[in-house]
Design an enzyme around this catalytic site. Sequence first.
Site, PDB file in Angstrom:
ATOM      1  N   GLU A 104      69.774 -19.476 -57.595  1.00  0.00           N
ATOM      2  CA  GLU A 104      70.343 -19.160 -56.283  1.00  0.00           C
ATOM      3  C   GLU A 104      71.837 -19.479 -56.307  1.00  0.00           C
ATOM      4  OE1 GLU A 104      67.906 -21.750 -53.989  1.00  0.00           O
ATOM      5  OE2 GLU A 104      69.157 -23.517 -54.337  1.00  0.00           O
ATOM      6  N   ASP A 119      75.937 -26.060 -49.178  1.00  0.00           N
ATOM      7  CA  ASP A 119      76.256 -24.665 -49.494  1.00  0.00           C
ATOM      8  C   ASP A 119      77.656 -24.247 -49.046  1.00  0.00           C
ATOM      9  OD1 ASP A 119      73.505 -24.732 -50.079  1.00  0.00           O
ATOM     10  OD2 ASP A 119      72.987 -23.856 -48.142  1.00  0.00           O
TER      11      ASP A 119
END
Length: 609
Positions: A244, A78
Amino acid sequence: MKSTLDDGRASHRLGRLALAPLLLTTTLHCGGADASHANASGTGGAGGGSEWVGGALAEPECSPGTSGNPIVAGWYADPDMKFYNGVYWVYPTYSAPYDSQTYLDAFSSTDLIHWTKHSRVLDKVNVSWATRAIWAPSPIFRNNTYYLYFGANDIQSDGQLGGIGVAKSNNPGGPYVDALGHPLISKFVNGAQPIDQNIFIDDDGQAYLYYGGWGHCNVVKINNDMISLDSSSFKEITPSGYVEGALMFKRNGKYYLMWSEGGWTGPDYRVSYAMASSPLGPFPKVGTILSQDAAIATGSGHNTVINVPGTDNWYIFYHRRPLGETDGNHRVLAYDRMYFNSDGTIKPVEMTSQDNFCDGNALGWTTYGATWTVSNGRYVTQQAPDAKALLNTNFAALSYEADITPGASGDAGLIFRVSNPGAGLDAYKGYYAGIAAGSDRVVLGKAGGGTWTQLASAAVTIDPNVTYHLAVVANGDRISVYLNRSTVPSVTAIDSTYTSGALGLRAHDSAAAFDNVKASKPPGAIFYADGGYGGLGISLNAGSYTLAQLNAAGIPNDWMSSLRVPAGWTVQVYQNGDFTGTMWKFTADTPLIPQDANDKMSSVKIFAP
């Protein structure tokens, strides 16, 4: 298992191709000792199958993106990043079980090549309400302060404590301290779980926070103090396919929203994007630009992008999972060049397999039989009976190249389509192409079942301690070896014993150095004999192929069971050999051809954009 290279002057053993037990854990890399590599070349259409040498033009030596992936050691995911005062800063998730995700590290670089680790820039001890699952940091600088937005606690309902927080520091390397004493966003708004935040400041100074899990994406305005929000401005902007990992950036007046689709541990994780004229959308999906690659890595997603100041050079940073990893948290940081079309749309990103060792490390390589070191921008091994360095890749059709400097004795070269590397001498399988200064030869052969079989060799003057460019092109059962970027192969062979496997480097009884390693798939559609991209893989360029032309390219009648289609390409498969009968159209990778079309291809038309 021996091979004798005898040109009348010297006898030279290639020796054992066995590998000690291997624990392959990463992917391949590359670069360029000079300013360019050979251009891709080939023939297609009525001319038959494709042939390519070297791949696309390489970036200059030591330019961003040429020193290999992963970029840092350890499990991370991420990433988000910013450019602060001449330094690039990457802030990722520490990828571990949720209860262990209690802090964040950062990495800095002045050149996107050499990275410095900054440990625990944010720790839960500085966030009173955070206990676990500290995720997806997003950095920004304003008000003479560095801010870091983060998710924590992975809340599943409004009744739980957690959500999106904001911390601040007077230094990009931290320590960051909670700015509020409570979450900035702690409730589910429009169905969006408060995670995966991305902060963006528009040219007019308005700040926006894009975020959301559970298939919903919101945007909300952030006030100038950067620690409060306009609660009346929440807006759902969920594009088609969103799961997401929201990301916003702006280029040439256009707003780009990126996000991840699929399951983060599944086979379908990928990055898609939309374009809009406003930071509030609407955001109609344009397409997918980053997908998993069974030859290099899986789980590619949750990205950020960075623009090199003063240029139109853009890079996409993301996480991916090494091949064979079954632990969902085993993710690494990677980045690749990102290109735009003239209309502002983004070209599909190709995961790269290259290493020019300019970063001073050999992340992704697993070595056996000798000590390997990075020295003066090259990967070096001292003389040993059998030294190998392997990468966790799985190429079928491929172009594989490197600059190789052999010693005075022995030989050095490339191994490819390697399988069972850790199972011992009798189980090890793979091909080898090498050069020998001791006997002035280029050789191509294979190992398997404890034996070595030479497939082809040629007498070529090879001087010790001189650098040679060696390239292997393996398309189906056709294998060619090229020396010093010649368009004419030094040796060729037809052999279908091994269809796919790992890549690596090898030196036998030779001190050798390797540089500018690069592997790629051919620039065309790849047809596979078996489902799941298994069996022989044969690449064909755009064109029309009758049955006779398919046979000439190495593809038998009624043979294909899976197919890789480059983005924007179309493949039309015909039941009969003259483009008649039932036609099936494919516009994307297909791991298993539908039953009515499986093993039915007798002619094909391939269209490139």
